[in-house]
Write an enzyme that holds these catalytic residues in place. Structure first.
Site, PDB file in Angstrom:
ATOM      1  N   THR A  46      59.113  37.965  42.573  1.00  0.00           N
ATOM      2  CA  THR A  46      57.686  38.311  42.107  1.00  0.00           C
ATOM      3  C   THR A  46      56.589  38.050  42.594  1.00  0.00           C
ATOM      4  OG1 THR A  46      58.942  38.026  39.536  1.00  0.00           O
ATOM      5  CG2 THR A  46      56.455  38.291  39.472  1.00  0.00           C
ATOM      6  N   TYR A 109      62.331  46.464  31.682  1.00  0.00           N
ATOM      7  CA  TYR A 109      61.959  47.787  31.231  1.00  0.00           C
ATOM      8  C   TYR A 109      63.197  48.284  30.363  1.00  0.00           C
ATOM      9  CZ  TYR A 109      60.159  52.430  30.113  1.00  0.00           C
ATOM     10  OH  TYR A 109      59.916  53.407  29.313  1.00  0.00           O
ATOM     11  N   TYR A 135      67.727  34.876  37.243  1.00  0.00           N
ATOM     12  CA  TYR A 135      66.208  34.835  37.215  1.00  0.00           C
ATOM     13  C   TYR A 135      66.048  35.090  35.628  1.00  0.00           C
ATOM     14  CZ  TYR A 135      61.230  34.963  38.127  1.00  0.00           C
ATOM     15  OH  TYR A 135      59.803  34.794  38.181  1.00  0.00           O
ATOM     16  N   ARG A 140      57.991  38.837  31.564  1.00  0.00           N
ATOM     17  CA  ARG A 140      57.526  39.800  32.425  1.00  0.00           C
ATOM     18  C   ARG A 140      58.659  40.537  32.315  1.00  0.00           C
ATOM     19  NH1 ARG A 140      54.033  37.945  37.363  1.00  0.00           N
ATOM     20  NH2 ARG A 140      54.017  40.105  37.659  1.00  0.00           N
ATOM     21  N   LYS A 164      67.091  30.298  37.810  1.00  0.00           N
ATOM     22  CA  LYS A 164      65.671  30.245  37.711  1.00  0.00           C
ATOM     23  C   LYS A 164      65.353  30.047  36.517  1.00  0.00           C
ATOM     24  CE  LYS A 164      61.415  31.527  39.775  1.00  0.00           C
ATOM     25  NZ  LYS A 164      60.529  32.647  40.461  1.00  0.00           N
ATOM     26  N   ILE A 206      61.673  26.850  42.019  1.00  0.00           N
ATOM     27  CA  ILE A 206      61.316  27.962  42.778  1.00  0.00           C
ATOM     28  C   ILE A 206      59.699  28.117  42.670  1.00  0.00           C
ATOM     29  CG2 ILE A 206      61.405  30.448  43.192  1.00  0.00           C
ATOM     30  CD1 ILE A 206      64.683  29.790  42.769  1.00  0.00           C
TER      31      ILE A 206
END
Length: 294
Positions: A46, A109, A135, A140, A164, A206
């Site tokens: 990201t 999405y 992740y 997000r 993560k 991370i």
């Protein structure tokens, strides 16, 4: 064996004035991270603006990092996508180019179901044989991994080795570690929760903060590992004003501003991201000065 232990940097991608990837500058940043004690490079995540890269740029940037780092520390390639086929392609290319591991964000999405997430991750990891880190960042992506889903994937897919965790929900993290019986490499995805996640059995972070303070984040982790919990906790708390400033606008807007304040000349951001607001820059600058970075 874990891909890495300690502080992995979610490295920003430097841009030229024409918004092409600045590979010369990226080379400098990689060297500075290694010299600063970073334990792994996470490229095209990201923070690296992967969402606005073409597939060709994405693959080329990963390849460049792998070649320049040249096995000195692990390189983990961000190859997640909201399209399973694209994620498979990027992951296979990263493996062929020599990546030490993959970071696979949940499909954004589309908002897959939990069964869909199991099918998505299983399909990707069946096409490669290097280790993969899930992740989870629902703020997000609009799509979260449930603890039982993580446990199922870790149990049933051999090369899914870690997660993560950036949900921000400590209870979710605890449930993941309970259901996995600790048999998953847990990395904090939030710089303000590194020590809490280490306390739940995590093995590192991370980190966005590592872009500007690689030695600091490495040392915070290793103080904890060595038993200096109080020292690690103090570093976590001391860093909170800077961490908050680095996320007062959407990542990676603040961290690129911070790097430019440090004279790193990493350039601007690709649309739709915009430059940091002046008032926020002042807060960021003060936080960096207070922690001794500027």
């Amino acid at each position: 064996m874990a891909i890495f232990k300690g502080a992995g940097v979610a490295i920003a991608t430097p841009m030229k004035e024409n918004l092409e990837v600045n590979y010369d500058k990226l080379d400098e940043m990689l060297e500075e991270q290694i010299a600063g004690g970073t334990d792994a490079i996470v490229i095209c995540g990201t923070t690296g603006e992967s969402a606005t890269m073409t597939e060709e740029e994405h693959a080329a940037t990963i390849r460049f990092a792998i070649e320049r780092v040249n096995h000195r520390i692990p390189v983990i390639a961000g190859t997640g996508s909201n399209c399973t086929r694209t994620a498979i392609q990027l992951s296979k290319e990263a493996q062929e180019d020599g990546a030490d591991g993959l970071l696979l964000v949940t499909p954004y999405y589309n908002k897959a179901t939990q069964n869909g997430l199991i099918a998505h991750y299983t399909a990707i990891c069946n096409e490669v044989n290097i280790p993969a880190i899930l992740y989870n960042v629902p703020s997000r992506t609009g799509c979260g991994l449930q603890p039982q889903t993580v446990a199922t994937l870790v149990k049933d897919v051999e090369n899914i080795v870690g997660i993560k965790e950036a949900s921000g929900n400590i209870s979710t993290v605890a449930q993941i570690m309970h259901l996995c019986d600790g048999n998953v490499d847990l990395y904090s995805g939030n710089d303000d929760q590194v020590v809490p996640l280490l306390a739940l059995g995590g093995i590192g972070v991370i980190s966005v903060l590592s872009n500007v303070a690689p030695a600091y984040v490495h040392d915070m982790c290793y103080k904890f590992f060595s038993g200096d919990i109080a020292g690690s906790r103090k570093m976590q708390l001391d860093a909170l004003p800077l961490v908050n400033a680095l996320f007062c606008e959407v990542n990676p807007i603040p961290v690129k501003a911070a790097l430019n304040m440090m004279g790193k000349e990493v350039g601007t951001l690709r649309a739709p991201l915009t430059e940091m607001e002046d008032a926020h820059k002042e807060v960021l600058k003060k936080a960096m000065m207070d922690l001794g970075i500027l």
